[in-house]
Design an enzyme around this catalytic site. Structure first.
Site, short mmCIF file in Angstrom:
data_model
loop_
_atom_site.label_atom_id
_atom_site.label_comp_id
_atom_site.label_asym_id
_atom_site.label_seq_id
_atom_site.Cartn_x
_atom_site.Cartn_y
_atom_site.Cartn_z
N ASP A 1 97.31 57.63 54.42
CA ASP A 1 97.59 57.94 53.00
C ASP A 1 97.35 59.41 52.66
O ASP A 1 97.85 59.90 51.64
CB ASP A 1 96.70 57.09 52.09
CG ASP A 1 96.91 55.61 52.30
OD1 ASP A 1 97.87 55.24 53.00
OD2 ASP A 1 96.13 54.81 51.75
N LYS B 1 89.87 58.81 58.49
CA LYS B 1 91.13 58.19 58.90
C LYS B 1 91.90 57.70 57.69
O LYS B 1 91.29 57.20 56.75
CB LYS B 1 90.82 56.98 59.78
CG LYS B 1 91.95 56.07 60.07
CD LYS B 1 91.70 54.60 59.67
CE LYS B 1 91.70 54.33 58.21
NZ LYS B 1 91.74 52.94 57.80
N THR B 2 93.16 57.87 57.62
CA THR B 2 94.09 57.13 56.77
C THR B 2 95.42 57.86 56.73
O THR B 2 95.46 59.08 56.55
CB THR B 2 93.61 56.87 55.32
OG1 THR B 2 94.66 56.20 54.62
CG2 THR B 2 93.24 58.11 54.52
N ASP C 1 87.26 54.17 51.31
CA ASP C 1 86.40 53.01 51.09
C ASP C 1 85.48 52.75 52.29
O ASP C 1 84.30 52.44 52.12
CB ASP C 1 87.25 51.75 50.83
CG ASP C 1 87.92 51.79 49.46
OD1 ASP C 1 87.33 52.40 48.55
OD2 ASP C 1 89.01 51.23 49.32
N GLY D 1 93.14 50.10 57.32
CA GLY D 1 94.50 50.12 57.86
C GLY D 1 94.61 50.97 59.12
O GLY D 1 93.88 51.95 59.28
N ARG E 1 89.00 44.80 57.09
CA ARG E 1 88.66 45.41 55.81
C ARG E 1 87.38 44.83 55.20
O ARG E 1 87.13 45.01 54.01
CB ARG E 1 89.81 45.24 54.82
CG ARG E 1 91.07 46.00 55.17
CD ARG E 1 91.97 46.14 53.95
NE ARG E 1 93.23 46.80 54.28
CZ ARG E 1 93.38 48.11 54.35
NH1 ARG E 1 92.35 48.90 54.11
NH2 ARG E 1 94.55 48.63 54.65
P1 FBP Z 1 93.59 52.60 54.63
O1 FBP Z 1 93.35 53.21 53.28
O2 FBP Z 1 92.60 51.59 55.02
O3 FBP Z 1 93.79 53.66 55.68
O4 FBP Z 1 94.97 51.82 54.53
C1 FBP Z 1 96.17 52.45 54.45
C2 FBP Z 1 97.30 51.52 54.10
O5 FBP Z 1 98.29 51.62 55.11
C3 FBP Z 1 97.90 51.81 52.73
O6 FBP Z 1 98.86 52.84 52.78
C4 FBP Z 1 98.48 50.48 52.36
O7 FBP Z 1 98.59 50.32 50.96
C5 FBP Z 1 97.49 49.50 52.94
O8 FBP Z 1 96.89 50.16 54.04
C6 FBP Z 1 98.10 48.21 53.39
O9 FBP Z 1 97.08 47.33 53.75
P2 FBP Z 1 97.22 46.10 54.72
O10 FBP Z 1 97.28 46.62 56.12
O11 FBP Z 1 95.97 45.34 54.49
O12 FBP Z 1 98.47 45.37 54.37
#
Ligand code: FBP
Length: 553
Positions: free
Chosen positions: A205, A202-203, A176, A81, A145
């Site tokens: 979250d 990075k994230t 991941d 993300g 991803r």
């Molecule tokens: P990462 O763990 O890859 O940083 O993703 C964060 C995130 O924004 C989460 O908070 C959310 O659940 C998910 O990505 C949403 O994924 P997508 O962009 O595939 O809809």
């Protein structure tokens, strides 16, 4: 291309490096620390990573650079993300690489890890990088991803590396993606391909943190963006005095984002998934907890409020968690295909009824049909439920409405309960990085190059002491295997980086716990306003409340 006045100014911003990286690449020396071991399952992780396990932690210091001066051809990947600051990791990496030698090359693989497998790339030059400095987004090369996991994918990645003469790959990603970085580092080391792999945390979250990684980049900007919006909604609620707002915030399983937003805005309610799990709270108990606040406030004439719901909450409600785990097994591997091919919802429902245990089916049965369907949506490539797609803000609003109706019938509630629903997620992931994220990310990228130059592989770029001004930040590296343990994914036991959940005995939660009763019954909203990029340091360089509390400030 037309760009906004703010973007024009941000392109000129000069990110701050940690003090020890400010003397130029030729004046950065390395200090090795203790050998490391994984946080759990040491024997299993060691067996899976024989070439990269147990390496030493390292710190950079001012001193003569003793690394070999070979030409570096580095590939960079944005994975998972979006998170504000990704472009600065790339610009920091580029600047360090070019400062070491103008002959060094930086290649960007497009669309995430699949770019490396399929050899889709761009080569960066000064003009290319300059157009993206201090901007949000991952659009410089895109993200994805894809998980590199099959032998075929590893071979393809190796062939790409060989074709370009890569000496290193930098993977900018979350837990991941950095697990993937560790696996790739081990593969390249085992095959003596001469390609190093470095990760960058990075994230948005905030769940990629531990004793060494104080926070992942993007968390600062994303939570400030959501907090601005939540503060604005609080003020609207307090002005109109007629709605309860249920606001789901992103963050996947962990509730760090929700907690930080609550600390910033002091809403009436904020659910914390980790607490729900620890107290084994049922859906009904949670709904009663929110309904108590609604009823208390209604008695005081305040038929309005704000409730923050972390997007991962459903996984933590024990009955729901068991249901999701059973659904994951039910959809593992090829079984998902069979399920998706069933033509009607009735047939799918029958498949579910037969596949779930009686207890889980009872939970499933009482959910609104929309939520039932959302639970069966496709998993991401790492086997995670796509919690962003589950409308838990609507689920809880509906459950609370039912509870209030029961109370009304019993004569214990006389208020009005009108709801609005919001989901804040994507709008925070590509904001212009705050000064903190701009500086942190640039430093992570610059530092990643130093790790490459000194020959390290399977390491995460590490910048610490983050609650202090940037000149006091500490730069170094940590072996990724140190953060790993074994977990069940997609029906199999896998080595993965351990996710950091909200610690219920940690200072941020404790602070929230001490204040939330008052916030629930009174109106104590705070309005953080928009991120400030220019102006006094006490509004422009603020770290998150989470980091400040964790560091005892
Ligand atoms: P990462 O763990 O890859 O940083 O993703 C964060 C995130 O924004 C989460 O908070 C959310 O659940 C998910 O990505 C949403 O994924 P997508 O962009 O595939 O809809």
């Amino acid at each position: 291309m037309e760009i906004s006045p703010l973007q024009k100014e941000r392109l000129k911003y000069e990110p701050k490096l940690p003090g020890m990286l400010r003397h130029g690449v030729s004046e950065i020396s390395v200090q090795e620390g203790e050998a490391t071991q994984s946080v759990a399952d040491q024997e299993k992780i060691k067996a899976l990573f024989p070439n990269t396990y147990g390496k030493k932690e390292i710190t950079f210091v001012k001193g003569a650079n003793t690394s070999s001066a070979k030409k570096q051809v580095v590939g960079v990947i944005l994975s998972g993300g979006q998170a504000p600051g990704g472009h600065n990791v790339i610009s920091g990496l580029y600047d360090a690489l070019k400062a070491a030698s103008r002959d060094n090359v930086l290649i960007g693989f497009k669309g995430g890890p699949s770019g490396l497998v399929n050899d889709e790339y761009v080569e960066f030059d000064d003009a290319f990088i300059d157009a993206y400095r201090n901007t949000g987004g991952f659009d410089i090369i895109g993200s994805g991803r894809t998980k590199i996991e099959t032998e075929e994918q590893f071979k393809a990645a190796e062939a790409t590396a060989k074709k370009h003469g890569l000496t290193a790959v930098v993977i900018i990603g979350g837990d991941d993606s950095n697990t993937n970085a560790a696996v790739l580092a081990e593969y390249f080391a085992a095959h003596k391909s001469g390609v190093q792999v470095i990760g960058c945390p990075k994230t948005i979250d905030g769940d990629l943190k531990n004793d060494d990684i104080e926070c992942s980049f993007g968390f600062d900007t994303a939570t400030k963006t959501y907090s601005e919006l939540i503060g604005n909604i609080e003020r609207d609620a307090n002005s109109a005095k007629k709605y309860w707002h249920f606001i789901k915030v992103m963050g996947r399983s962990a509730s760090h984002v929700a907690l930080e937003c609550a600390l910033e805005t002091q809403p009436n309610i904020c659910l914390i998934g980790e607490e729900v799990a620890a107290k084994k709270m049922s859906l009904s108990q949670i709904a009663d907890y929110i309904a108590d606040s609604v009823a208390t406030r209604a008695e005081k004439g305040m038929n309005f409020g704000v409730a923050i719901i972390p997007e991962g909450i459903v996984e933590f409600v024990p009955e729901f968690g068991t249901l999701i785990a059973e659904i994951n097994e039910l959809l593992a591997g090829e079984k998902a295909k069979a399920f998706n091919e069933l033509p009607s919802w009735n047939e799918k429902y029958e498949f579910i009824r037969k596949g779930l245990t009686g207890k889980s089916f009872k939970v499933f049965e009482i959910l609104p049909e929309g939520i039932q369907k959302q639970l069966f949506l496709e998993r991401d490539p790492h086997g995670n439920v796509q919690v962003s797609l589950i409308e838990s803000e609507k689920l809880f609003a509906e459950l609370v409405a039912n509870k209030l109706e029961e109370r009304r019938k019993a004569g214990t509630y006389h208020g009005s309960f009108k709801t609005q629903h919001h989901f804040f997620g994507y709008e925070g992931r590509c904001a212009f990085p705050s000064n903190f994220d701009a500086d942190y990310c640039y430093s992570l990228g610059y530092n990643a190059f130093m790790l490459i130059q000194y020959g390290y592989t399977g390491y995460l770029s590490k910048i610490s002491n983050l609650s202090k001004p940037a000149d006091q930040w500490v730069a170094g590296g940590m072996p990724i295997t140190k953060m790993m343990n074994m977990e069940r994914r997609n029906g199999e036991d896998k080595p993965v980086i351990r996710k950091a959940l909200v610690e219920l005995d940690g200072k941020p939660f404790r602070y929230f716990e001490a204040h939330r009763a008052e916030w629930a019954s009174e109106t104590c909203y705070t309005y953080p306003g928009a991120i400030q990029y220019y102006g006094p340091s006490d509004v422009c360089d603020l770290t998150t409340k989470t980091l400040a509390l964790e560091k005892g400030e």
